[in-house]
Write a protein that holds these residues in place. Structure first.
Motif, short mmCIF file in Angstrom:
data_model
loop_
_atom_site.label_atom_id
_atom_site.label_comp_id
_atom_site.label_asym_id
_atom_site.label_seq_id
_atom_site.Cartn_x
_atom_site.Cartn_y
_atom_site.Cartn_z
N THR A 5 0.84 -1.20 0.00
CA THR A 5 0.00 0.00 0.00
C THR A 5 0.88 1.26 0.00
O THR A 5 1.94 1.29 0.64
N ASP A 17 -1.14 -0.38 -4.01
CA ASP A 17 -2.51 -0.05 -3.65
C ASP A 17 -2.51 1.44 -3.27
O ASP A 17 -2.03 1.82 -2.20
N GLN A 34 -5.31 4.95 -0.50
CA GLN A 34 -5.13 6.03 0.49
C GLN A 34 -4.07 7.04 0.07
O GLN A 34 -4.12 8.19 0.51
N SER A 60 -9.43 4.36 -5.92
CA SER A 60 -10.89 4.44 -5.96
C SER A 60 -11.36 5.87 -6.10
O SER A 60 -10.81 6.77 -5.43
N LYS A 78 -12.65 7.85 -2.75
CA LYS A 78 -11.69 8.39 -1.77
C LYS A 78 -10.96 9.60 -2.35
O LYS A 78 -10.21 10.27 -1.66
C1 LIG Z 1 -5.62 0.94 1.59
C2 LIG Z 1 -6.93 0.52 1.00
N1 LIG Z 1 -6.94 -0.36 0.01
C3 LIG Z 1 -8.07 -0.76 -0.58
C4 LIG Z 1 -9.29 -0.29 -0.17
C5 LIG Z 1 -10.53 -0.78 -0.85
O1 LIG Z 1 -11.10 0.25 -1.58
P1 LIG Z 1 -12.52 0.07 -2.28
O2 LIG Z 1 -13.45 -0.37 -1.19
O3 LIG Z 1 -12.83 1.41 -2.81
O4 LIG Z 1 -12.37 -0.98 -3.33
C6 LIG Z 1 -9.35 0.62 0.88
C7 LIG Z 1 -10.65 1.11 1.37
O5 LIG Z 1 -10.78 1.53 2.48
C8 LIG Z 1 -8.14 1.04 1.47
O6 LIG Z 1 -8.12 1.92 2.47
#
Ligand SMILES: Cc1ncc(COP(=O)(O)O)c(C=O)c1O
Length: 411
Positions: free
Chosen positions: A172, A201, A204, A224, A227
């Motif tokens: 991440t 990822d 965030q 996404s 966010k």
């Molecule tokens: C670090 C991280 N990865 C992935 C996700 C998943 O995102 P989504 O629910 O928009 O697919 C989130 C959602 O909170 C997240 O914080």
């Protein structure tokens, strides 16, 4: 507050509303879903009111307009993340789907028994379970980078895990619980030295810090819309063109084919190959509007404001008796996400009592059960901030925590 974002709160109508219990909203849950500026809301209405139709199909004027707007949005996203061509931008329903797409296509195609995927315990389930599932299916092995006591990745250990067996590093950009900002550029370089790919990822990190996938040598990036101050139901998968072109489709149906015969079919070029069916058209276009908003505000201003807020929040939260914050204590290693517990208080009770004061936070395991197991806690409370928050809102959080402590007879 930073000069050019003093008026920013007026751009977000929801921030100026009152809650049903009469309290002004203090929204500290942008890590779950951020709010949208008026320009995004207007864009969504404009499309539905004036030119909504399906994309990539009709020759009529409405079809032309939405298709060209959706493709313009793709190009804006390309520029925003520093990708080489718009074809490298695939619209998905969100980060979760973007990660599953690569796990199910690249993973099923390229992973073999004994291959290794490097993960770590701070990952959101979205960047954890898809790799776990495909590794099981293909006989691959998961390796975990240990965390340091202050919630960072141990990079020496990371180096020692890398080997020619490593096929992918999934990490991440910013932890949704610890706030830890991971050094993805350095991690990418090291992964590439052993011939592995890196999946970042960005759910965030992308809303809070600039990213340049080419300069940072990122092979895959997911994020996404919801966010990133845009609509929900839309997300992005970036993949390097050379890699995407080698992958089979993920979902099958309309739009993703080149030719269909009774006994076989062939696939469209990227990105259409990975965009089966009618996409989230309005959302894809309005994501471009959200990106325009962020770009206009500028990451310098966003980061300056988030730095001020983080410094203030860290100091104030640390003064609350019995409160423990998880993750790095130095601001240079973290973003504006603060997960914590108060000794003797259940996180759900805290979140419920904060809500009575109009403070919206999240509680639970935040889709990071392995991390909570690592921290030896069942749950935590999370306040996640962004550029539209204020130090006054942090004061309101601190006052509400004091109220909660009294109610729970901790004070
Ligand atoms: C670090 C991280 N990865 C992935 C996700 C998943 O995102 P989504 O629910 O928009 O697919 C989130 C959602 O909170 C997240 O914080």
């Amino acid at each position: 507050m930073v000069a050019n974002i003093t008026s920013v709160r007026h751009d977000f109508p929801i921030l100026n509303t009152r809650l049903p219990n009469g309290q002004p909203l203090v929204y500290l849950d942008s890590g779950a879903s951020a709010q949208r500026p008026q320009s995004v809301i207007n864009k969504i209405s404009e499309i539905y009111e004036h030119y909504y139709s399906n994309v990539h199909r009709g020759v009529h004027q409405l079809g032309d307009r939405v298709t060209s707007e959706m493709e313009a949005s793709r190009s804006r996203i390309q520029a925003f993340i520093g990708a080489s061509t718009p074809e490298e931008i695939i619209f998905t329903s969100g980060t979760t789907m973007s990660i599953n797409l690569i796990a199910q296509t690249w993973g099923r195609h390229f992973l073999n028994g004994g291959d290794e995927i490097i993960l770590n315990e701070m990952e959101h389930h979205a960047n954890f379970v898809p790799w776990q599932a495909i590794a099981k299916e293909r006989g691959a092995v998961l390796k975990f980078i240990p965390l340091t006591p202050d919630g960072r990745l141990d990079l020496e250990q990371y180096q020692s895990l890398l080997s020619p067996k490593t096929k992918l590093v999934a990490v991440t950009g910013m932890s949704n619980v610890l706030g830890t900002i991971n050094p993805v550029e350095e991690m990418a370089q090291r992964a590439h030295e052993v011939g592995a790919l890196i999946f970042v990822d960005g759910a965030q990190s992308v809303p809070h810090q600039p990213v340049h996938v080419v300069d940072s040598e990122i092979d895959f990036l997911a994020f996404s819309g919801h966010k990133l101050f845009g609509p929900s139901g839309i997300g992005v998968l970036y993949g390097r063109k050379k890699i995407l072109e080698t992958l089979p489709p993920f979902l099958y149906g309309g739009n993703m084919i080149s030719e269909v015969h009774c006994d076989h079919s062939s696939w469209a070029q990227i990105p259409a190959r990975f965009e089966a069916g009618t996409p989230a058209i309005t959302e894809a276009i309005a994501l471009g509007t959200a990106i325009d908003y962020v770009t206009e505000l500028g990451f310098d201003a966003i980061q300056e404001q988030e730095h001020i807020l983080s410094q203030y929040a860290l100091q104030k939260l640390q003064e609350v008796p019995g409160l423990q914050i998880y993750g790095p204590q130095e601001l240079e290693h973290r973003g504006a996400i603060f997960s914590f517990n108060i000794a003797g208080a259940h996180p759900e009770d805290l979140a419920t009592l904060l809500d009575r004061k109009g403070i919206a936070v999240r509680h639970g395991h935040h889709c990071t059960m392995p991390l909570h197991q690592h921290l030896k806690i069942a749950a935590s409370v999370r306040a996640s901030l962004t550029f539209y928050n204020t130090t006054e809102e942090i004061d309101a959080l601190i006052d509400a925590l004091e109220f909660a402590r009294k109610r729970l007879r901790l004070a």
